[in-house]
Design a protein around this motif. Structure first.
Motif, short mmCIF file in Angstrom:
data_model
loop_
_atom_site.label_atom_id
_atom_site.label_comp_id
_atom_site.label_asym_id
_atom_site.label_seq_id
_atom_site.Cartn_x
_atom_site.Cartn_y
_atom_site.Cartn_z
N GLY A 73 108.36 -63.14 -37.66
CA GLY A 73 106.94 -62.75 -37.63
C GLY A 73 106.18 -63.56 -36.86
O GLY A 73 104.90 -62.83 -36.59
N VAL A 74 106.71 -64.38 -36.09
CA VAL A 74 105.98 -65.00 -35.03
C VAL A 74 105.85 -64.29 -33.80
O VAL A 74 106.83 -63.41 -33.58
CB VAL A 74 106.27 -66.57 -34.94
N SER A 75 105.02 -64.62 -32.88
CA SER A 75 104.85 -63.60 -31.80
C SER A 75 105.80 -63.85 -30.58
O SER A 75 105.48 -63.06 -29.61
CB SER A 75 103.11 -63.56 -31.09
N ALA A 76 106.83 -64.83 -30.54
CA ALA A 76 107.49 -64.80 -29.72
C ALA A 76 108.63 -63.86 -29.31
O ALA A 76 109.76 -63.67 -29.91
CB ALA A 76 108.29 -66.28 -29.67
N VAL A 77 108.26 -62.68 -28.52
CA VAL A 77 108.89 -61.48 -28.42
C VAL A 77 109.68 -61.69 -27.13
O VAL A 77 108.94 -62.04 -26.12
CB VAL A 77 108.01 -60.25 -28.18
N PRO A 78 111.01 -61.30 -27.16
CA PRO A 78 111.98 -60.92 -28.29
C PRO A 78 112.69 -62.10 -28.69
O PRO A 78 113.66 -61.96 -29.54
CB PRO A 78 112.70 -60.16 -27.77
N MET A 79 112.12 -63.28 -28.31
CA MET A 79 113.14 -64.74 -28.59
C MET A 79 113.30 -64.83 -30.14
O MET A 79 114.45 -65.09 -30.51
CB MET A 79 112.43 -65.95 -27.87
N ALA A 80 112.21 -64.69 -30.77
CA ALA A 80 112.42 -64.84 -32.34
C ALA A 80 113.31 -63.88 -33.10
O ALA A 80 113.97 -64.31 -33.83
CB ALA A 80 110.94 -64.98 -32.90
N ALA A 81 113.20 -62.54 -32.56
CA ALA A 81 114.07 -61.64 -33.09
C ALA A 81 115.66 -61.91 -32.68
O ALA A 81 116.82 -61.82 -33.50
CB ALA A 81 113.68 -60.11 -32.59
N ALA A 139 114.89 -57.02 -37.13
CA ALA A 139 113.99 -58.32 -36.84
C ALA A 139 112.78 -57.86 -35.69
O ALA A 139 111.64 -58.66 -35.91
CB ALA A 139 114.70 -59.48 -36.09
N MET A 140 113.08 -56.97 -34.93
CA MET A 140 112.00 -56.51 -33.84
C MET A 140 110.77 -56.22 -34.81
O MET A 140 109.70 -56.04 -34.14
CB MET A 140 112.73 -55.48 -32.84
N GLY A 141 110.99 -55.50 -36.03
CA GLY A 141 109.93 -54.67 -36.66
C GLY A 141 108.82 -56.05 -36.86
O GLY A 141 107.61 -55.82 -36.49
N PRO A 142 109.19 -57.19 -37.46
CA PRO A 142 108.02 -57.93 -37.75
C PRO A 142 107.93 -58.74 -36.54
O PRO A 142 106.85 -59.54 -36.53
CB PRO A 142 109.20 -59.09 -38.95
N ASN A 143 108.66 -58.95 -35.50
CA ASN A 143 108.41 -59.66 -34.39
C ASN A 143 107.23 -58.91 -33.74
O ASN A 143 106.22 -59.60 -33.18
CB ASN A 143 109.72 -59.58 -33.41
N VAL A 144 107.23 -57.41 -33.42
CA VAL A 144 106.00 -56.88 -32.73
C VAL A 144 104.80 -56.76 -33.77
O VAL A 144 103.70 -56.76 -33.13
CB VAL A 144 106.65 -55.73 -32.25
N SER A 145 105.14 -56.76 -34.76
CA SER A 145 103.90 -56.76 -35.81
C SER A 145 103.30 -58.00 -35.72
O SER A 145 102.12 -58.40 -35.97
CB SER A 145 104.26 -56.40 -37.30
N GLY A 146 103.99 -59.14 -35.42
CA GLY A 146 103.43 -60.65 -35.36
C GLY A 146 102.43 -60.63 -34.21
O GLY A 146 101.65 -61.39 -34.18
N VAL A 147 102.85 -59.96 -33.01
CA VAL A 147 101.89 -59.84 -32.00
C VAL A 147 100.64 -59.42 -32.46
O VAL A 147 99.48 -59.85 -32.10
CB VAL A 147 102.58 -59.07 -30.77
N ILE A 148 100.51 -58.29 -33.17
CA ILE A 148 99.43 -57.50 -33.52
C ILE A 148 98.69 -58.65 -34.54
O ILE A 148 97.50 -58.72 -34.57
CB ILE A 148 99.62 -56.23 -34.35
N GLY A 149 99.45 -59.44 -35.58
CA GLY A 149 98.82 -60.08 -36.49
C GLY A 149 98.28 -61.26 -35.71
O GLY A 149 97.22 -61.66 -36.30
#
Length: 490
Positions: free
Chosen positions: A438-446, A466-476
């Motif tokens: 859920g953090v915004s480090a795309v795509p490392m966190a996923a 995991a890419m779902g919460p990852n990209v939503s974390g950027v928006i969040g």
């Protein structure tokens, strides 16, 4: 005629002989000039044209100090990096952390401090090259750190004190010098320019399909923002420590580090606490690079082996129409509900719309490749240029780094715990490991979520989930930044 190819040694000897002769002649001229001048009548000496300078002084250099061979060698020795690191010390002014007072304090920077920062720069380069920790970011940041701390190089912002004697009185004037790193920083890092372009590139590189296919994972991206807002409390508590005073705007700039989003961190710091921009930006990018080291222990601590083995169903196919409408809908919602975040979210969605609409492939390729690469180099060099001793070697900067780590840890834990909480009500269980993305480090966190899942079950591939919460974390994180700017930006 000498042939360079056939007689290279002879040519070298002739050139060396000419150079030695010219040097000897210059010394003879300097030695005999006073004697020749003394033998000339006063009237004739005074009437000689300037080209007949019998004192050996070049025209226009009469007021410059005479330099002997000894003083020349001493000046060379004094301007080496070795001498500067050992003997150099200078006073620099920097804004204190308590922005409410607006006071300045004078900090003495010693040569060993600059040497320490150079060592830190090379350490950052090592982590990027040898450990492969976000090399696209850390290598330019490391070189920027080394560049700005090289003595006498003038690659950052420097002040040159010029002393002139007027009527027997020494008058000092300060000349501001802008090195190329300072120009980069002021042109795009210290304002909204580079972060927003980076967001366009991220949008063009991002596939929101996993989020559209499984919308409930957006809650995991929102859960990670608990780390951001919880850190506001901890930063406030830090004010009880001696020599520490953070106001609410500075606390916001520190707390946003928990989102692990470098461009957003720079964006909000530039608006709310510009004097902290360097420290928070470096902390944010450092934690983004250290995701593979920070997250796995937290993920394993909060989950059981059975939970880590949960397999999720394959995501449904997402239509082209859905992918085209998604960025437009999100951008419109940001305009109506949170316009203070519209710049960040709009840039992200603009890049994604260009990717998905399919009619401007050249623009999409430019955003994904050339443009984001060029801006990333400048952004990282500009961030590294702010890693100077007077900004980093103080207690407040250490607290910022620690608070950023706390924010990042809470964000990771919050995503995992919320996923476990959701499983209490869901028939189709969610693997809690994807909550850490859920953090915004795309795509490392996923990727880290997927890697930890594969350790317990080699056949459990979680990357796309995991890419779902990852990209939503950027928006969040962009929304969290917009809320802070809306509330405290006035």
């Amino acid at each position: 005629m000498l042939n360079l190819k056939k007689n290279p040694v002879m040519v070298a000897k002739v050139c060396l002989l000419i150079a030695v002769g010219a040097l000897a002649f210059s010394f003879v001229n300097v030695a005999l000039a006073p004697r020749v001048r003394a033998q000339q009548p006063a009237s004739s000496r005074d009437n000689l044209p300037s080209i007949y300078n019998l004192d050996g002084i070049l025209p226009g250099s009469e007021n410059l100090p005479r330099v002997s061979i000894g003083s020349f060698l001493k000046n060379i020795a004094d301007t080496t990096g070795i001498s500067a690191f050992i003997n150099d010390n200078m006073e620099k002014e920097t804004t204190v952390i308590d922005n409410a007072t607006g006071k300045n304090q004078t900090i003495t920077v010693f040569g060993w401090m600059e040497f320490l920062m150079v060592a830190v720069g090379f350490l950052i380069i090592y982590l990027g090259v040898a450990k492969n920790f976000e090399p696209l970011l850390l290598i330019p940041i490391g070189f920027g750190t080394v560049f700005v701390n090289v003595p006498f190089a003038g690659m950052g912002a420097t002040e040159i004190v010029q002393r002139v004697v007027e009527n027997g009185v020494v008058v000092e004037s300060i000349i501001q010098h802008q090195g190329f790193l300072d120009i980069i920083y002021k042109s795009g890092v210290g304002n909204e320019f580079f972060p927003l372009i980076i967001f366009m590139g991220i949008g063009a590189m991002t596939d929101f399909g996993p989020l559209i296919a499984n919308p409930k994972t957006a809650l995991l991206g929102a859960a990670a923002q608990f780390g951001v807002f919880a850190t506001l409390f901890f930063v406030s508590v830090a004010n009880f420590l001696p020599e520490v005073a953070f106001n609410i705007k500075e606390a916001c700039a520190v707390a946003i580090i928990g989102g692990a989003d470098g461009p957003t961190t720079i964006y909000i710091a530039a608006k709310l606490a510009p004097h902290l921009l360097a420290t928070v930006a470096v902390a944010a990018y450092s934690y983004m690079a250290l995701v593979p080291m920070i997250q796995p222990p937290i993920m394993k601590l909060l989950t059981t082996k059975e939970e880590r083995r949960i397999k999720m169903k394959q995501l449904r196919p997402v239509s082209k129409v859905e992918k085209i409408l998604f960025p437009l809908v999100v951008f419109v919602l940001s305009i109506f509900l949170l316009p203070s975040a519209a710049a960040l979210i709009g840039s992200l969605m603009f890049g994604n719309f260009i990717r998905e609409c399919g009619v401007v492939e050249r623009l999409s390729n430019t955003l994904q490749n050339e443009l984001i690469n060029i801006v990333s180099i400048f952004l990282s060099l500009g961030v590294g240029s702010q890693m100077t001793p007077e900004k980093f070697l103080n207690p407040s900067s250490l607290i910022i780094v620690v608070m950023g780590l706390i924010a990042f840890a809470i964000a990771t834990a919050s995503g995992v715990l919320v996923a476990k909480f959701m499983n209490l009500f869901l028939k189709e269980k969610i693997n809690p490991l994807i909550g850490s993305a859920g953090v915004s480090a795309v795509p490392m966190a996923a990727r880290v979520s997927n890697k930890v899942g594969l350790e317990d079950d080699p056949g459990n591939f979680l990357l796309m989930h995991a890419m779902g919460p990852n990209v939503s974390g950027v928006i969040g994180t962009a929304i969290a930044a917009g809320v802070m700017i809306a509330v405290y930006g006035g």
